[in-house]
Write a protein that holds these residues in place. Structure first.
Motif, PDB file in Angstrom:
ATOM      1  N   LEU A 590      90.656 -26.129 -55.714  1.00 32.33           N
ATOM      2  CA  LEU A 590      89.998 -27.065 -56.627  1.00 32.33           C
ATOM      3  C   LEU A 590      89.663 -28.392 -55.933  1.00 32.33           C
ATOM      4  CD1 LEU A 590      92.222 -26.457 -59.794  1.00 32.33           C
ATOM      5  CD2 LEU A 590      89.889 -25.628 -59.387  1.00 32.33           C
ATOM      6  N   ALA A 591      90.530 -28.824 -55.011  1.00 34.89           N
ATOM      7  CA  ALA A 591      90.307 -30.096 -54.317  1.00 34.89           C
ATOM      8  C   ALA A 591      89.038 -30.065 -53.487  1.00 34.89           C
ATOM      9  CB  ALA A 591      91.506 -30.420 -53.424  1.00 34.89           C
ATOM     10  N   ARG A 592      88.656 -28.871 -53.004  1.00 38.39           N
ATOM     11  CA  ARG A 592      87.437 -28.766 -52.190  1.00 38.39           C
ATOM     12  C   ARG A 592      86.186 -29.071 -53.008  1.00 38.39           C
ATOM     13  NH1 ARG A 592      89.891 -23.586 -50.928  1.00 38.39           N
ATOM     14  NH2 ARG A 592      91.339 -23.864 -49.173  1.00 38.39           N
ATOM     15  N   LEU A 593      86.292 -29.005 -54.319  1.00 35.50           N
ATOM     16  CA  LEU A 593      85.143 -29.261 -55.197  1.00 35.50           C
ATOM     17  C   LEU A 593      84.988 -30.740 -55.538  1.00 35.50           C
ATOM     18  CD1 LEU A 593      85.714 -26.285 -57.683  1.00 35.50           C
ATOM     19  CD2 LEU A 593      84.256 -26.322 -55.641  1.00 35.50           C
ATOM     20  N   MET A 594      85.997 -31.561 -55.187  1.00 31.60           N
ATOM     21  CA  MET A 594      85.965 -32.981 -55.550  1.00 31.60           C
ATOM     22  C   MET A 594      85.016 -33.753 -54.640  1.00 31.60           C
ATOM     23  SD  MET A 594      87.963 -33.296 -58.139  1.00 31.60           S
ATOM     24  CE  MET A 594      88.315 -35.063 -58.205  1.00 31.60           C
ATOM     25  N   PRO A 595      84.208 -34.666 -55.203  1.00 29.17           N
ATOM     26  CA  PRO A 595      83.302 -35.472 -54.366  1.00 29.17           C
ATOM     27  C   PRO A 595      84.082 -36.471 -53.509  1.00 29.17           C
ATOM     28  CG  PRO A 595      83.274 -36.256 -56.624  1.00 29.17           C
ATOM     29  CD  PRO A 595      84.078 -34.985 -56.628  1.00 29.17           C
ATOM     30  N   VAL A 596      83.518 -36.826 -52.371  1.00 26.16           N
ATOM     31  CA  VAL A 596      84.147 -37.783 -51.459  1.00 26.16           C
ATOM     32  C   VAL A 596      83.722 -39.193 -51.838  1.00 26.16           C
ATOM     33  CG1 VAL A 596      84.361 -38.530 -49.063  1.00 26.16           C
ATOM     34  CG2 VAL A 596      84.185 -36.086 -49.597  1.00 26.16           C
ATOM     35  N   LYS A 597      84.698 -40.094 -51.988  1.00 26.24           N
ATOM     36  CA  LYS A 597      84.407 -41.484 -52.337  1.00 26.24           C
ATOM     37  C   LYS A 597      83.942 -42.240 -51.099  1.00 26.24           C
ATOM     38  CE  LYS A 597      86.426 -45.616 -54.445  1.00 26.24           C
ATOM     39  NZ  LYS A 597      87.652 -46.226 -55.037  1.00 26.24           N
TER      40      LYS A 597
END
Length: 672
Positions: A590-597
Motif C-alpha cells: 500500500l505504501a508504494r501507492l502513496m504520492p511523494v511529498k
C-alpha cells in the motif's frame, strides 16, 4: 623556581587539557571565563575561576589587563596561554615578565621573531631554511594586493601576518579573488587577532602540510619530536592529523627536523613550538611559519613519543633542564587525530551552534583491537552533555585520537571510535570524519591540502549505501524492529486470551532500495534471510530506547547509532545516514501507492547558510543583480562568509539588516 598555581588564559578543550596535567603534577589551577562560558567544563575542572567579561573574545579572553587582574586576584605565579587568543602575543608575555609571573611558553624575542609571519620568513631565509616565494612587505590595500599577486603568479596565498588556525587566509586564482580575498583576510585578521597586516606568497599546488614538533629548555637543549601530517584541511584549517607522516622517509624527516631545530636555536627558542612546512611530491620542503605555542594536534605526538608536552612546557618554564635528548626520542606506533567540529559538512562545513542534547564520546583508554594487538583511545574535549556551543568562539567540540602499532590499525580504531561517538543537538562533522576513514585514498596515504576539494568536489552529501552495506543495515533494521514489536506485544499485545504474534516477514525500504527480509530466530541470535536466499547472521543486546549499540553482523562487530523517528528507524554508520522503514508485506504494498511529498521551492530566496550575524547587506529592493555579485555577508565563530548571487535577477524584498542575528535557513532576501 617552583610553580605552585597556573592560570590558564584560555577556554575549551585546551584549558581542560592543561588542567589535567597540572593536577597530575600537583599544581593548583585557575580558569578564566566570559559570560558565555560561565558554566563551561574548564570552569568546573579548575580549582578557582575568575570572570573576565562579556562573550566576545576582544572584550574578555584577549584583553591583557583583565588577565593580569585575574592573576593578581588569585596569586597565580604562572600562566599557560594554550593556543589562539594571547598565546603568541609578545606584549602579553612582556606584561607577565613585568609582573614576575612565569609565561609557560617561549621568550618574548622568539615570539616577536617567529610569531610575525613576515619577520619569520626573513629570518628563516637568513638561517638557510628553504622558503616559499612571496612578498614579505606589508600590503596597504586591495589594488596593491592584486599587483603583487599578478607579479608572483597565480595561484597565491593571502595570509594574515598575525594569523593562525586558518583565520585570515585565502587562496586567490585571479585578480578578482585576490581583491576580495585581501579584504576578507584583513577583516578576519582584525576580528581574530586585532592585527590586520597581510602578506602574500606563492601557493604550492599538490602540497602536503607537514610540521615538526620542537622542544627546548632554557639551558640550550633543543631537539625535535618527529613530524605530524596535517594535510586534510577545509578553509585552511586542519581536520585530520596523524603522526608520523605516511609520506616522509627517514632522511627527509631528519633533514626537516634539523632545520627546525636550527631555526629555533637561531632565535633562542625554548618551550614547545612547531615549525610548519609545505612538502611537494618530490619531498622538497619549504618553510611556512613557526607557531610559538602548543599546537592543537599535539596529542598525536604525545601518543607516539610517550612525552607529555604540557608537562615539559611547565618544567621548562620553571627553569628545569630537559631530562632527555634527541637520541632518546623514539617514534612508536601510529596516531590519528580527528577534530570534531560544530559545523555542518552538508552545508560546506559552515558553523553550527546550539545545545548538546547528547554528548557521549567513546570510552578512553587501552583496549584490544580484536586481532591480538592493542589500541588507545583518547578524547580531549571542553564540553559536556547539555552544554551550549556558542557562536563567539572556535567551533571545535573535541579532538578524538587513536593509537595503534601501525597506520592501518590506527585508522580502523578511529573508524570504530567515530561510530561509537554520539553527538546530537547541533550540526557536526562526525559523518565526514567517518567517511574519510573508509576512503581508499586516505587509507593509502595519498594526501594533499586539496584532499577535501578533490574527493568531495560538489561538497559532502554523505556516503552512498552500496548493496553490501544496504543489506547489513536492512538486517539491523529488521532486528531492531523485531525488538520494538516484541516489546509492544509484552506491554499491550494481549486481547482477551489471545496474544498477538509478531510476524517474521518484513519489507525494508532504505536509501532508495527495497529488501524483502525474513527474520529467523535461533538459540545463538537470528538470521536475516533475503529474497534471493542470502543469509546474514545478526545479534545484539540492543533494547528499545538505546541510542547506540554494537551489532554482530556476519563475521564483524559494528557500532551503529539508532534513533526511532515516528514509524521509521534512523541508522548511522560509517558516514552513512539512512532512514529505514520496516513494514509488513501488505503495508509495504500500500505504501508504494502513496504520492511523494516534494520539498518547498526556495530557488528565489537567499537563506542564511549558518547561524550568525549579518555584517553587511550590499543590495536593496528593486536592485538588479548579476551572477557572482555580492549580496550580503554573515559572520559566525570568527569566520566571514560572503553570499553571492547564483544567477541574474531582481531583488524583491530584503528581510535582514546589518547587525541582525539569524538562524540557519532564515530569510535574508527574496527575488522576483
Amino acid at each position: 623556581m617552583a610553580i605552585r598555581k597556573i592560570l590558564i588564559a584560555n577556554r575549551g578543550e585546551i584549558a581542560c587539557r592543561v588542567i589535567k596535567t597540572a593536577k597530575k603534577m600537583g599544581i593548583a589551577t585557575v580558569a578564566v571565563y566570559s559570560d558565555a562560558d560561565r558554566d563551561a567544563l574548564h570552569v568546573r575542572m579548575a580549582d578557582e575561576a575568575v570572570h573576565i567579561g562579556p562573550a566576545p573574545s576582544n572584550q574578555s579572553y584577549i584583553v591583557i589587563d583583565k588577565i593580569l587582574d585575574a592573576i593578581r586576584r588569585t596569586g597565580a605565579d604562572a600562566v599557560h596561554p594554550g593556543y589562539g587568543f594571547l598565546s603568541e602575543n609578545a606584549a602579553f608575555a612582556q606584561a607577565l615578565e613585568k609582573e614576575g609571573v612565569a609565561f609557560i611558553g617561549p621568550p618574548v624575542k622568539a615570539i616577536e621573531a617567529m610569531g610575525d609571519k613576515i619577520t619569520s620568513k626573513k629570518l628563516a631565509a637568513e638561517a638557510g631554511v628553504s622558503t616559499v616565494p612571496g612578498h614579505m612587505g606589508l600590503i596597504e590595500d586591495a589594488e596593491e594586493a592584486v599587483r603583487i599577486s599578478a607579479s608572483i603568479g597565480y595561484p597565491v596565498m593571502i595570509k594574515a601576518s598575525a594569523g593562525g588556525g586558518g583565520k585570515g587566509m585565502r587562496i586567490a586564482w585571479n585578480d578578482e579573488e585576490a581583491r576580495e580575498g585581501f579584504q576578507s583576510s584583513r577583516n578576519e585578521a582584525k576580528s581574530s587577532f586585532g592585527d590586520d597586516r597581510i602578506f602574500i606568497e606563492k601557493f604550492v599546488t599538490q602540497p602536503r602540510h607537514i610540521e615538526i614538533q620542537v622542544l627546548g629548555d632554557q639551558h640550550g637543549n633543543t631537539f625535535y619530536l618527529g613530524e605530524r601530517e596535517c594535510s586534510i584541511q577545509r578553509r585552511n584549517q586542519k581536520v585530520i592529523e596523524e603522526a608520523p607522516s605516511p609520506f616522509l622517509d627517514e632522511a627527509t624527516r631528519k633533514a626537516m627536523g634539523e632545520q627546525a631545530v636550527a631555526l629555533a636555536k637561531a632565535v633562542g627558542y625554548f618551550s614547545a613550538g612547531t615549525v610548519e612546512f609545505i612538502v611537494d611530491g618530490e619531498r622538497n620542503f619549504y618553510f611556512l611559519e613557526m607557531n610559538t605555542r602548543l599546537q592543537v594536534e599535539h596529542p598525536v605526538t604525545e601518543l607516539i613519543t610517550g612525552i607529555d608536552l604540557v608537562e615539559q612546557m611547565i618544567r621548562v618554564a620553571a627553569g628545569e633542564t630537559l631530562s632527555f635528548g634527541q637520541a632518546d626520542v623514539k617514534l612508536n606506533g601510529w596516531a590519528i587525530e580527528s577534530r570534531l567540529y560544530a559545523e555542518d559538512p552538508y552545508r560546506s562545513f559552515l558553523p553550527s551552534i546550539g545545545r548538546l542534547t547528547r554528548y557521549r564520546p567513546p570510552k578512553e583508554g587501552n583496549r584490544p583491537d580484536g586481532q591480538g594487538g592493542e589500541v588507545i583511545v583518547r578524547n580531549d574535549t571542553g564540553v559536556f552533555e547539555g552544554g551550549e556551543i556558542s557562536m563567539y568562539y572556535d567551533p571545535m567540540i573535541a579532538k578524538l585520537c587513536t593509537w595503534a602499532e601501525n597506520r592501518t590499525a590506527a585508522i580502523d580504531a578511529m573508524g570504530r571510535a567515530l561510530d561509537d561517538f554520539e553527538v546530537e543537538g547541533i550540526g557536526h562533522n562526525l559523518p565526514f570524519l567517518s567517511a574519510v576513514m573508509h576512503q581508499e585514498r586516505f587509507r593509502s596515504g595519498k594526501l594533499t591540502t586539496a584532499y577535501i576539494a578533490e574527493e568531495f568536489p560538489d561538497g559532502f552529501s554523505g556516503i552512498s549505501v552500496d548493496e553490501a552495506a544496504g543489506r547489513k543495515l536492512a538486517a539491523i533494521a529488521v532486528f531492531t524492529n523485531q525488538a520494538i514489536q516484541e516489546r509492544a506485544v509484552q506491554i499491550s499485545g494481549t486481547i482477551g486470551n489471545h496474544r498477538r504474534d509478531v510476524g517474521k516477514d518484513w519489507v525494508v525500504t532504505l536509501a532508495g532500495s527495497e529488501h524483502a527480509v525474513s527474520l529467523e530466530r535461533g538459540p545463538a541470535g537470528a538470521d536475516a534471510v533475503f529474497a534471493d536466499g542470502t543469509r546474514i547472521s545478526i545479534g545484539s543486546g540492543w533494547l528499545p530506547g538505546q541510542s547506540h549499540a554494537s551489532f554482530r553482523v556476519g563475521d564483524e562487530t559494528i557500532g551503529v547509532k539508532i534513533d526511532l523517528i515516528s514509524s521509521a528507524i534512523r541508522l548511522r554508520w560509517r558516514g552513512m545516514d539512512v532512514t529505514a522503514r520496516v513494514r509488513s508485506p501488505r503495508v509495504a504494498e500500500l505504501a508504494r501507492l502513496m504520492p511523494v511529498k516534494l520539498p518547498p521551492d526556495t530557488s528565489k530566496m537567499l537563506l542564511c547558510p549558518m547561524p550568525g550575524v549579518i555584517t553587511s547587506v550590499a543590495v536593496k529592493a528593486g536592485d538588479r543583480v548579476e551572477a557572482g555579485q555580492t549580496l550580503a555577508t554573515v559572520e559566525a565563530m570568527k569566520m566571514e562568509n560572503v553570499l553571492k548571487a547564483e544567477k541574474q535577477g531582481v531583488v524583491k524584498h530584503v528581510a535582514a539588516a546589518a547587525g541582525q542575528s539569524l538562524a540557519v535557513d532564515e530569510l535574508i532576501m527574496e527575488f522576483e
